[in-house]
Motif scaffolding. Structure first.
Motif, PDB file in Angstrom:
ATOM      1  N   GLN A 145       0.825  -1.210   0.000  1.00  0.00           N
ATOM      2  CA  GLN A 145       0.000   0.000   0.000  1.00  0.00           C
ATOM      3  C   GLN A 145       0.859   1.260   0.000  1.00  0.00           C
ATOM      4  O   GLN A 145       2.026   1.249   0.381  1.00  0.00           O
ATOM      5  CB  GLN A 145      -0.900  -0.001   1.248  1.00  0.00           C
ATOM      6  N   LYS A 146       0.268   2.375  -0.434  1.00  0.00           N
ATOM      7  CA  LYS A 146       0.857   3.708  -0.306  1.00  0.00           C
ATOM      8  C   LYS A 146       0.001   4.475   0.696  1.00  0.00           C
ATOM      9  O   LYS A 146      -1.142   4.829   0.395  1.00  0.00           O
ATOM     10  CB  LYS A 146       0.871   4.439  -1.655  1.00  0.00           C
ATOM     11  N   LEU A 147       0.518   4.714   1.899  1.00  0.00           N
ATOM     12  CA  LEU A 147      -0.264   5.361   2.951  1.00  0.00           C
ATOM     13  C   LEU A 147       0.527   6.546   3.504  1.00  0.00           C
ATOM     14  O   LEU A 147       1.417   6.376   4.340  1.00  0.00           O
ATOM     15  CB  LEU A 147      -0.575   4.364   4.073  1.00  0.00           C
ATOM     16  N   PRO A 148       0.236   7.767   3.037  1.00  0.00           N
ATOM     17  CA  PRO A 148       1.013   8.926   3.475  1.00  0.00           C
ATOM     18  C   PRO A 148       0.621   9.413   4.871  1.00  0.00           C
ATOM     19  O   PRO A 148      -0.488   9.138   5.351  1.00  0.00           O
ATOM     20  CB  PRO A 148       0.673   9.986   2.420  1.00  0.00           C
ATOM     21  N   ILE A 149       1.520  10.144   5.503  1.00  0.00           N
ATOM     22  CA  ILE A 149       1.243  10.827   6.764  1.00  0.00           C
ATOM     23  C   ILE A 149       1.245  12.319   6.480  1.00  0.00           C
ATOM     24  O   ILE A 149       2.239  12.880   6.021  1.00  0.00           O
ATOM     25  CB  ILE A 149       2.291  10.477   7.837  1.00  0.00           C
ATOM     26  N   PHE A 150       0.100  12.978   6.748  1.00  0.00           N
ATOM     27  CA  PHE A 150      -0.025  14.420   6.566  1.00  0.00           C
ATOM     28  C   PHE A 150       0.245  15.090   7.908  1.00  0.00           C
ATOM     29  O   PHE A 150      -0.459  14.846   8.885  1.00  0.00           O
ATOM     30  CB  PHE A 150      -1.432  14.796   6.083  1.00  0.00           C
ATOM     31  N   SER A 151       1.246  15.953   7.942  1.00  0.00           N
ATOM     32  CA  SER A 151       1.639  16.603   9.181  1.00  0.00           C
ATOM     33  C   SER A 151       1.649  18.108   8.972  1.00  0.00           C
ATOM     34  O   SER A 151       1.159  18.614   7.961  1.00  0.00           O
ATOM     35  CB  SER A 151       3.022  16.086   9.615  1.00  0.00           C
ATOM     36  N   ASP A 249      10.913  14.689   3.759  1.00  0.00           N
ATOM     37  CA  ASP A 249       9.598  15.275   3.729  1.00  0.00           C
ATOM     38  C   ASP A 249       9.298  15.580   2.264  1.00  0.00           C
ATOM     39  O   ASP A 249      10.079  16.265   1.603  1.00  0.00           O
ATOM     40  CB  ASP A 249       9.639  16.530   4.603  1.00  0.00           C
ATOM     41  N   MET A 250       8.184  15.074   1.751  1.00  0.00           N
ATOM     42  CA  MET A 250       7.839  15.254   0.346  1.00  0.00           C
ATOM     43  C   MET A 250       7.563  16.718   0.000  1.00  0.00           C
ATOM     44  O   MET A 250       7.638  17.118  -1.163  1.00  0.00           O
ATOM     45  CB  MET A 250       6.626  14.395  -0.011  1.00  0.00           C
ATOM     46  N   THR A 299       6.073  -1.360   0.239  1.00  0.00           N
ATOM     47  CA  THR A 299       5.028  -0.585   0.902  1.00  0.00           C
ATOM     48  C   THR A 299       5.595   0.801   1.171  1.00  0.00           C
ATOM     49  O   THR A 299       6.741   0.927   1.598  1.00  0.00           O
ATOM     50  CB  THR A 299       4.609  -1.253   2.225  1.00  0.00           C
ATOM     51  N   GLN A 300       4.814   1.827   0.916  1.00  0.00           N
ATOM     52  CA  GLN A 300       5.368   3.183   0.954  1.00  0.00           C
ATOM     53  C   GLN A 300       4.608   4.071   1.936  1.00  0.00           C
ATOM     54  O   GLN A 300       3.377   4.100   1.940  1.00  0.00           O
ATOM     55  CB  GLN A 300       5.305   3.782  -0.452  1.00  0.00           C
ATOM     56  N   ILE A 301       5.369   4.785   2.782  1.00  0.00           N
ATOM     57  CA  ILE A 301       4.789   5.785   3.680  1.00  0.00           C
ATOM     58  C   ILE A 301       5.468   7.123   3.408  1.00  0.00           C
ATOM     59  O   ILE A 301       6.526   7.420   3.982  1.00  0.00           O
ATOM     60  CB  ILE A 301       4.945   5.388   5.162  1.00  0.00           C
ATOM     61  N   PRO A 302       4.913   7.933   2.505  1.00  0.00           N
ATOM     62  CA  PRO A 302       5.456   9.283   2.310  1.00  0.00           C
ATOM     63  C   PRO A 302       4.956  10.192   3.444  1.00  0.00           C
ATOM     64  O   PRO A 302       3.805  10.084   3.873  1.00  0.00           O
ATOM     65  CB  PRO A 302       4.864   9.720   0.968  1.00  0.00           C
ATOM     66  N   ILE A 303       5.822  11.051   3.920  1.00  0.00           N
ATOM     67  CA  ILE A 303       5.448  12.009   4.963  1.00  0.00           C
ATOM     68  C   ILE A 303       5.587  13.408   4.373  1.00  0.00           C
ATOM     69  O   ILE A 303       6.586  13.735   3.739  1.00  0.00           O
ATOM     70  CB  ILE A 303       6.345  11.856   6.201  1.00  0.00           C
ATOM     71  N   LEU A 304       4.566  14.240   4.578  1.00  0.00           N
ATOM     72  CA  LEU A 304       4.651  15.601   4.065  1.00  0.00           C
ATOM     73  C   LEU A 304       4.069  16.572   5.075  1.00  0.00           C
ATOM     74  O   LEU A 304       3.104  16.266   5.788  1.00  0.00           O
ATOM     75  CB  LEU A 304       3.944  15.721   2.713  1.00  0.00           C
ATOM     76  N   THR A 305       4.690  17.744   5.179  1.00  0.00           N
ATOM     77  CA  THR A 305       4.198  18.793   6.071  1.00  0.00           C
ATOM     78  C   THR A 305       3.335  19.749   5.264  1.00  0.00           C
ATOM     79  O   THR A 305       3.798  20.313   4.265  1.00  0.00           O
ATOM     80  CB  THR A 305       5.363  19.560   6.715  1.00  0.00           C
TER      81      THR A 305
END
Length: 465
Positions: A145-151, A249-250, A299-305
């Motif tokens: 899965q691709k599940l990003p974290i929005f911060s 951070d993307m 499996t990908q976890i992109p994190i972006l602010t």
């Protein structure tokens, strides 16, 4: 013999224009020799007849137009890959920075890989345990899965990223598991935090780290995630490993993309970002997944602010279209001291139903997940109502839901960054919290599960006292 050119006519920001070139190809690697004999690397970004626009990785400071020699190397930017990369730390262009020996590559691979062909994709269906209740219990991560974290600025996404990297594992199977961690545009303090945390906890033994610092050339940030994904593809699809890729951070990546676009004098899109931002992001995100006939997975976890915590900003907005859900960190929960401050209400994993249930997590997972979510939203509404009308205006049921929401934040959400919960721990904690609510309000759980996990007796029929 490589042909040399001394026909640099223009340097604008990280870009250089070379005239009179022949046989040059898009994405070709470039060697740039300065007047003092030092070398820098670049890549061909655009070709117009006999003109080539070159993107310089190490920056353009100190370049003399007349005395600069340019050589086109006839190959794209490559990464030398090997299983020996596991446990090592590299910069954004793939050079070791951990004082270890040089990597002897098994082969060299073009970093500009391709998204996985939809026809060859295998559907994600296997649970990955992160050890974080708000993810495992309510927004389950599934292999492939691709599940990003929005911060947001100042929120502890780095702590969450490090916690996932430490704790993530696949249950019930003795399989090779690795973490590829790529950081773009982070400060020295942040980089030191990640490296020390990985070493101290032993997570480095199964991790490959790519670090691009804030004072490194911003152009390097464009290659960093591609370096990481090239390494991940090698480990997953050639060495049959299950790889978790964390990109942070993307937003810094997109800023570097905007800088190059402005230097190229392209017509800007939303908020000055290039019109191809969606396409560019998808070329990164879509390299995650499972392939039919291959044992490994990415499996990908992109994190972006999010700038100004704005969910409609182009970066989170476009990311949400490409990925399968999002985990959202809340500034309000952070101010309350909750760790990690994951806001369960707007967070979503679109593939969660595929990775839970009997044989994957536990038979009651789907029912308890739905009930916890419904009870938490009802509790938050009851607490808001109490602020307006006073607690006396609440029914017994509303009071029970309000207490549930309060305890949910304190016990379920607030687990700390160094507490690892198994999926059994998370599910059992959920059942314990549901005791606060009258049984008649447990409308989303089958009676058989209530009897099995809470007992047949009627519990707390009048709600919380």
């Amino acid at each position: 013999m490589l042909k040399e050119y001394k026909s640099v006519t223009e340097v604008v920001g990280p870009l250089m224009v070379v005239q009179g070139v022949e046989g040059v190809k898009y994405e070709e690697l470039v060697d740039i020799e300065l007047q003092d004999g030092t070398h820098r690397r670049g890549r061909v970004l655009e070709i117009d007849q006999d003109k080539a626009m070159v993107q310089i990785f190490e920056g353009s400071a100190g370049i003399n137009l007349k005395n600069t020699t340019v050589r086109f190397l006839g190959k794209p930017l490559e990464l030398g890959v090997s299983e020996d990369m596991i446990g090592r730390i590299f910069d954004g262009t793939g050079n070791p920075i951990d004082d270890g020996p040089k990597i002897i590559p098994e082969k060299r691979v073009d970093i500009n890989g391709f998204p996985i062909n939809p026809v060859s994709r295998d559907y994600p269906s296997e649970f990955i345990q992160t050890g974080i209740s708000t993810i495992d219990g309510l927004n389950t991560l599934v292999r492939g899965q691709k599940l990003p974290i929005f911060s947001g600025a100042g929120l502890p996404h780095n702590n969450v990223a490090a916690q996932i990297a430490r704790q993530a594992r696949v249950l019930g199977k003795d399989e090779n598991f690795a973490v590829v961690f790529a950081a773009m545009g982070i400060t020295f303090e942040e980089a030191n935090f990640f490296m020390e945390d990985f070493k101290k906890t032993g997570a480095i033994d199964r991790a490959v780290m790519f670090i691009n610092l804030a004072d490194d050339p911003s152009i390097e940030r464009i290659s960093t995630p591609r370096m990481a994904l090239t390494c991940a593809e090698y480990l997953a699809f050639e060495k049959d490993m299950h790889v978790l890729v964390i990109l942070t951070d993307m937003t810094n990546y997109a800023e570097a993309l905007r800088e190059v676009s402005a230097a190229r004098k392209e017509v800007p899109g939303r908020r000055g970002y290039p019109g191809y931002l969606y396409t560019d992001l998808s070329s990164i995100y879509e390299r995650a997944g499972r392939v039919v006939g291959r044992k490994g997975s990415i499996t990908q976890i992109p994190i972006l602010t999010m700038p100004e915590d704005d969910l409609t900003h182009p970066i989170p907005d476009l990311t949400g279209y490409i990925t399968e859900g999002q985990i959202i960190l809340s500034r309000d929960l952070y101010k309350q001291g909750l760790e990690p401050p994951v806001n369960a209400v707007p967070s979503l994993s679109r593939l969660k139903d595929k990775g839970i249930g009997e044989g994957k997590t536990r038979e009651d997972h789907a029912d308890t997940m739905n009930q916890l979510y419904a009870a938490y939203t009802a509790g938050r509404e009851a607490k808001e109502l109490a602020v307006i009308l006073g607690e006396a205006a609440l029914s017994d049921s509303d009071k029970a839901f309000a207490k549930f929401a309060e305890d949910f934040d304190k016990r379920y959400v607030n687990q700390g960054y160094y507490t690892e919960r198994t999926i059994e721990d998370t599910l059992n904690l959920g059942w314990d919290l549901l005791r606060i609510i009258p049984r008649t309000e447990l409308k989303r759980i089958r009676d058989a599960y209530i009897d099995k996990y809470l007992g047949c007796e009627t519990f707390n029929e009048k709600g919380a006292e």
